[in-house]
Design an enzyme around this catalytic site. Sequence first.
Site, PDB file in Angstrom:
ATOM      1  N   ARG A 197       3.335  10.925  -3.327  1.00 51.19           N
ATOM      2  CA  ARG A 197       2.880   9.766  -3.537  1.00 51.19           C
ATOM      3  C   ARG A 197       1.094  10.497  -3.942  1.00 51.19           C
ATOM      4  O   ARG A 197       0.781   9.561  -4.901  1.00 51.19           O
ATOM      5  CB  ARG A 197       2.211   9.165  -1.602  1.00 51.19           C
ATOM      6  CG  ARG A 197       1.307   8.308  -1.677  1.00 51.19           C
ATOM      7  CD  ARG A 197      -0.332   8.724  -1.633  1.00 51.19           C
ATOM      8  NE  ARG A 197      -1.124   9.645  -0.891  1.00 51.19           N
ATOM      9  CZ  ARG A 197      -1.972   9.841  -0.549  1.00 51.19           C
ATOM     10  NH1 ARG A 197      -2.934   9.467  -2.302  1.00 51.19           N
ATOM     11  NH2 ARG A 197      -2.327  11.295  -0.327  1.00 51.19           N
ATOM     12  N   ASP A 198       0.679  11.194  -3.244  1.00 51.51           N
ATOM     13  CA  ASP A 198      -0.812  11.794  -3.789  1.00 51.51           C
ATOM     14  C   ASP A 198      -0.456  12.655  -5.418  1.00 51.51           C
ATOM     15  O   ASP A 198      -0.776  12.738  -6.326  1.00 51.51           O
ATOM     16  CB  ASP A 198      -1.140  12.407  -2.473  1.00 51.51           C
ATOM     17  CG  ASP A 198      -2.585  13.152  -3.103  1.00 51.51           C
ATOM     18  OD1 ASP A 198      -3.180  12.572  -4.292  1.00 51.51           O
ATOM     19  OD2 ASP A 198      -3.528  13.449  -2.236  1.00 51.51           O
TER      20      ASP A 198
ATOM     21  N   HIS B  90      -5.861  18.312   4.449  1.00 46.28           N
ATOM     22  CA  HIS B  90      -5.406  17.875   3.055  1.00 46.28           C
ATOM     23  C   HIS B  90      -6.161  18.136   2.605  1.00 46.28           C
ATOM     24  O   HIS B  90      -7.409  17.943   2.121  1.00 46.28           O
ATOM     25  CB  HIS B  90      -5.703  16.428   3.167  1.00 46.28           C
ATOM     26  CG  HIS B  90      -5.109  15.760   1.740  1.00 46.28           C
ATOM     27  ND1 HIS B  90      -3.588  15.074   1.843  1.00 46.28           N
ATOM     28  CD2 HIS B  90      -5.772  15.527   0.605  1.00 46.28           C
ATOM     29  CE1 HIS B  90      -3.942  14.948   0.902  1.00 46.28           C
ATOM     30  NE2 HIS B  90      -5.021  15.019  -0.105  1.00 46.28           N
TER      31      HIS B  90
ATOM     32  N   HIS C 212      -7.016  19.884  -2.061  1.00 41.84           N
ATOM     33  CA  HIS C 212      -6.964  19.968  -3.275  1.00 41.84           C
ATOM     34  C   HIS C 212      -7.593  21.297  -3.216  1.00 41.84           C
ATOM     35  O   HIS C 212      -8.196  22.161  -2.553  1.00 41.84           O
ATOM     36  CB  HIS C 212      -7.892  18.725  -3.895  1.00 41.84           C
ATOM     37  CG  HIS C 212      -6.410  17.344  -3.283  1.00 41.84           C
ATOM     38  ND1 HIS C 212      -5.270  17.398  -4.316  1.00 41.84           N
ATOM     39  CD2 HIS C 212      -6.953  16.812  -2.295  1.00 41.84           C
ATOM     40  CE1 HIS C 212      -5.463  15.869  -4.170  1.00 41.84           C
ATOM     41  NE2 HIS C 212      -5.888  15.817  -2.927  1.00 41.84           N
TER      42      HIS C 212
ATOM     43  N   CYS D 126      -6.507  12.346  -7.104  1.00 41.21           N
ATOM     44  CA  CYS D 126      -6.852  11.157  -7.146  1.00 41.21           C
ATOM     45  C   CYS D 126      -7.025  10.711  -8.372  1.00 41.21           C
ATOM     46  O   CYS D 126      -7.947  10.805  -8.791  1.00 41.21           O
ATOM     47  CB  CYS D 126      -7.558  10.960  -6.067  1.00 41.21           C
ATOM     48  SG  CYS D 126      -8.612   9.107  -5.924  1.00 41.21           S
TER      49      CYS D 126
ATOM     50  N   ASN E  15      -2.589  18.676  -5.167  1.00 44.87           N
ATOM     51  CA  ASN E  15      -3.347  19.333  -3.844  1.00 44.87           C
ATOM     52  C   ASN E  15      -3.334  20.571  -4.010  1.00 44.87           C
ATOM     53  O   ASN E  15      -2.075  21.314  -4.439  1.00 44.87           O
ATOM     54  CB  ASN E  15      -1.709  18.384  -2.843  1.00 44.87           C
ATOM     55  CG  ASN E  15      -2.282  17.070  -2.308  1.00 44.87           C
ATOM     56  OD1 ASN E  15      -1.739  16.196  -3.705  1.00 44.87           O
ATOM     57  ND2 ASN E  15      -3.141  17.270  -0.917  1.00 44.87           N
TER      58      ASN E  15
HETATM   59  P1  HMG Z   1     -10.248  -5.148  -4.320  1.00 42.35           P
HETATM   60  O1  HMG Z   1     -10.126  -5.466  -6.187  1.00 42.35           O
HETATM   61  O2  HMG Z   1     -11.706  -5.349  -3.872  1.00 42.35           O
HETATM   62  O3  HMG Z   1      -9.563  -6.307  -4.073  1.00 42.35           O
HETATM   63  O4  HMG Z   1      -9.593  -4.005  -4.552  1.00 42.35           O
HETATM   64  P2  HMG Z   1      -8.739  -7.638  -3.695  1.00 42.35           P
HETATM   65  O5  HMG Z   1      -8.198  -8.223  -2.864  1.00 42.35           O
HETATM   66  O6  HMG Z   1      -9.482  -8.255  -5.106  1.00 42.35           O
HETATM   67  O7  HMG Z   1      -7.499  -7.331  -4.947  1.00 42.35           O
HETATM   68  C1  HMG Z   1      -7.039  -7.264  -6.531  1.00 42.35           C
HETATM   69  C2  HMG Z   1      -6.123  -7.441  -6.919  1.00 42.35           C
HETATM   70  O8  HMG Z   1      -4.597  -6.998  -6.506  1.00 42.35           O
HETATM   71  C3  HMG Z   1      -5.482  -9.479  -6.679  1.00 42.35           C
HETATM   72  O9  HMG Z   1      -4.978  -8.881  -7.092  1.00 42.35           O
HETATM   73  C4  HMG Z   1      -5.005  -8.848  -4.874  1.00 42.35           C
HETATM   74  O10 HMG Z   1      -3.384 -10.428  -5.003  1.00 42.35           O
HETATM   75  C5  HMG Z   1      -4.147  -7.358  -5.286  1.00 42.35           C
HETATM   76  P3  HMG Z   1      -5.201 -10.566  -8.360  1.00 42.35           P
HETATM   77  O11 HMG Z   1      -5.361 -11.668  -7.296  1.00 42.35           O
HETATM   78  O12 HMG Z   1      -6.161  -9.555  -9.072  1.00 42.35           O
HETATM   79  O13 HMG Z   1      -3.748 -11.157  -9.132  1.00 42.35           O
HETATM   80  N1  HMG Z   1      -4.055  -6.839  -3.967  1.00 42.35           N
HETATM   81  C6  HMG Z   1      -2.324  -6.220  -3.576  1.00 42.35           C
HETATM   82  N2  HMG Z   1      -1.400  -6.173  -4.398  1.00 42.35           N
HETATM   83  C7  HMG Z   1      -0.594  -6.016  -4.273  1.00 42.35           C
HETATM   84  N3  HMG Z   1      -0.519  -4.531  -2.247  1.00 42.35           N
HETATM   85  C8  HMG Z   1      -1.575  -4.683  -1.879  1.00 42.35           C
HETATM   86  C9  HMG Z   1      -2.302  -5.246  -2.901  1.00 42.35           C
HETATM   87  N4  HMG Z   1      -3.907  -6.185  -1.828  1.00 42.35           N
HETATM   88  C10 HMG Z   1      -5.172  -6.233  -3.663  1.00 42.35           C
HETATM   89  N5  HMG Z   1      -1.848  -4.650  -1.064  1.00 42.35           N
HETATM   90  C11 HMG Z   1      -7.826  -2.737  -2.462  1.00 42.35           C
HETATM   91  C12 HMG Z   1      -9.811  -3.690  -3.107  1.00 42.35           C
HETATM   92  C13 HMG Z   1      -8.667  -1.735  -1.616  1.00 42.35           C
HETATM   93  C14 HMG Z   1      -6.948  -3.565  -2.813  1.00 42.35           C
HETATM   94  C15 HMG Z   1      -8.200  -1.684  -4.088  1.00 42.35           C
HETATM   95  O14 HMG Z   1      -9.216  -0.648  -4.063  1.00 42.35           O
HETATM   96  C16 HMG Z   1      -6.818  -0.493  -4.118  1.00 42.35           C
HETATM   97  O15 HMG Z   1      -5.733  -1.105  -3.637  1.00 42.35           O
HETATM   98  N6  HMG Z   1      -7.230   0.996  -3.644  1.00 42.35           N
HETATM   99  C17 HMG Z   1      -6.440   2.118  -3.235  1.00 42.35           C
HETATM  100  C18 HMG Z   1      -6.892   2.900  -4.059  1.00 42.35           C
HETATM  101  C19 HMG Z   1      -6.282   4.162  -4.152  1.00 42.35           C
HETATM  102  O16 HMG Z   1      -4.469   4.235  -3.603  1.00 42.35           O
HETATM  103  N7  HMG Z   1      -6.345   5.017  -4.046  1.00 42.35           N
HETATM  104  C20 HMG Z   1      -5.676   6.233  -3.611  1.00 42.35           C
HETATM  105  C21 HMG Z   1      -5.178   6.565  -2.548  1.00 42.35           C
HETATM  106  S1  HMG Z   1      -6.317   7.374  -1.613  1.00 42.35           S
HETATM  107  C22 HMG Z   1      -6.502   9.354  -2.207  1.00 42.35           C
HETATM  108  O17 HMG Z   1      -5.359  10.119  -3.465  1.00 42.35           O
HETATM  109  C23 HMG Z   1      -7.557  10.289  -1.464  1.00 42.35           C
HETATM  110  C24 HMG Z   1      -6.273  11.361  -0.550  1.00 42.35           C
HETATM  111  O18 HMG Z   1      -5.046  11.734  -0.895  1.00 42.35           O
HETATM  112  C25 HMG Z   1      -6.822  12.006   0.967  1.00 42.35           C
HETATM  113  C26 HMG Z   1      -7.935  12.872  -0.279  1.00 42.35           C
HETATM  114  O19 HMG Z   1      -7.515  13.838  -1.125  1.00 42.35           O
HETATM  115  O20 HMG Z   1      -8.953  12.763   0.307  1.00 42.35           O
HETATM  116  C27 HMG Z   1      -5.545   9.950   0.621  1.00 42.35           C
HETATM  117 MG    MG Z   2      -5.577  14.442  -1.808  1.00 39.24          MG
END
Ligand code: HMG
Ligand code: MG
Length: 314
Positions: free
Chosen positions: A24-25, A216, A218, A249, A258
Amino acid sequence: MNLPSVVAQPGMPDAVRIYEVGPRDGLQAEKQLIATDVKLEFIRRLLAAGLRTIELTSFVSPKWVPQLADAADVVAGVDLDSARHPVLVANERGLDRALASGVREIAVFASATESFAKNNLNRSVDEALTMFELVVRRSRDAGVAVRGYISMCFGDPWEGPVSLAKVVHVAERLIDMGVTSLSLGDTIGVGTPGHVLALVERLEAAGIPRGVLAMHFHDTYGQALANVHAALTAGITEFDASAGGIGGCPYAQSATGNLATEDLVWMLTGLGYHTGVNLEHLVEASVWMAKHLRRPSSSRVVRAMASTDDRGQA
Ligand code: HMG
Ligand code: MG
């Protein structure tokens, strides 16, 4: 020499858990799309190496993270009884997809800072927490356990230093809504050991016990293992890592991979922990993945072990 001498350190926890985030990450920020079969083979190799908690993918918007658009296919290709297999979920749409796939554990991911909440979730910190409330409630009703990540606990690329109070605020909200564990993210790898200890103590003072915390790290600034060691002395028992040190990310400037799982396993083994991981097999899995990513692993242990035999590096 492929394993360290075992010299236990008094005062450390009896057992620790490695929470593998490579699929995933590790892969989420890769620009070139990786075939689902390659992801599944990577997961199979991680399982064969002995990892027993492997975060598989994210049910987020494919517009935001195109690399993980195949989340349902990845989950469908894994025997969910083979290990613990959590997935990331941000919103109800993601939860619906995750539940339909049959997963039994999810993780929501909050931010300690406004800048990252906006960049990563298109929400303020509080709006994102509100979005998670329903996700957590529905998950618990469905018997699905929820981990809560908090990103930018030690520093933020847009805002600089992050106060302990901001992390505590988000941690309290997540615990109140019912997450069963909290993973404290050093998303850009700037934390140092004293900071780790201070955060653990502040959380405990706020009523959040050490037993629910995971770390967690990095490894951007090479501090991850030092921080793990500090956390161990504080009694923390769960550590996130990615095989080969891959990852980052897509929505955080300067987030690199990480902590490498191999580097973590080497230190834990030296401290006398039985991780269940076969380090040689894990290195082989990471070298195999590095060839698919077309760049060598950043893990010091992978480099050292791969250079002492014929496996070579990508
Ligand atoms: P948004 O643009 O505000 O949301 O994003 P929306 O509701 O307007 O959706 C945008 C489009 O995505 C729409 O499609 C939705 O239908 C679709 P359209 O109508 O334009 O065709 N959509 C989806 N499709 C499938 N599955 C879904 C979904 N949700 C919306 N679940 C949202 C808000 C939360 C969706 C967006 O910001 C998002 O997906 N963000 C995820 C970012 C991400 O994954 N980042 C990496 C993980 S975090 C990380 O790595 C840190 C971590 O490792 C810890 C650390 O290191 O600190 C965990
Ligand atoms: Mg991370």
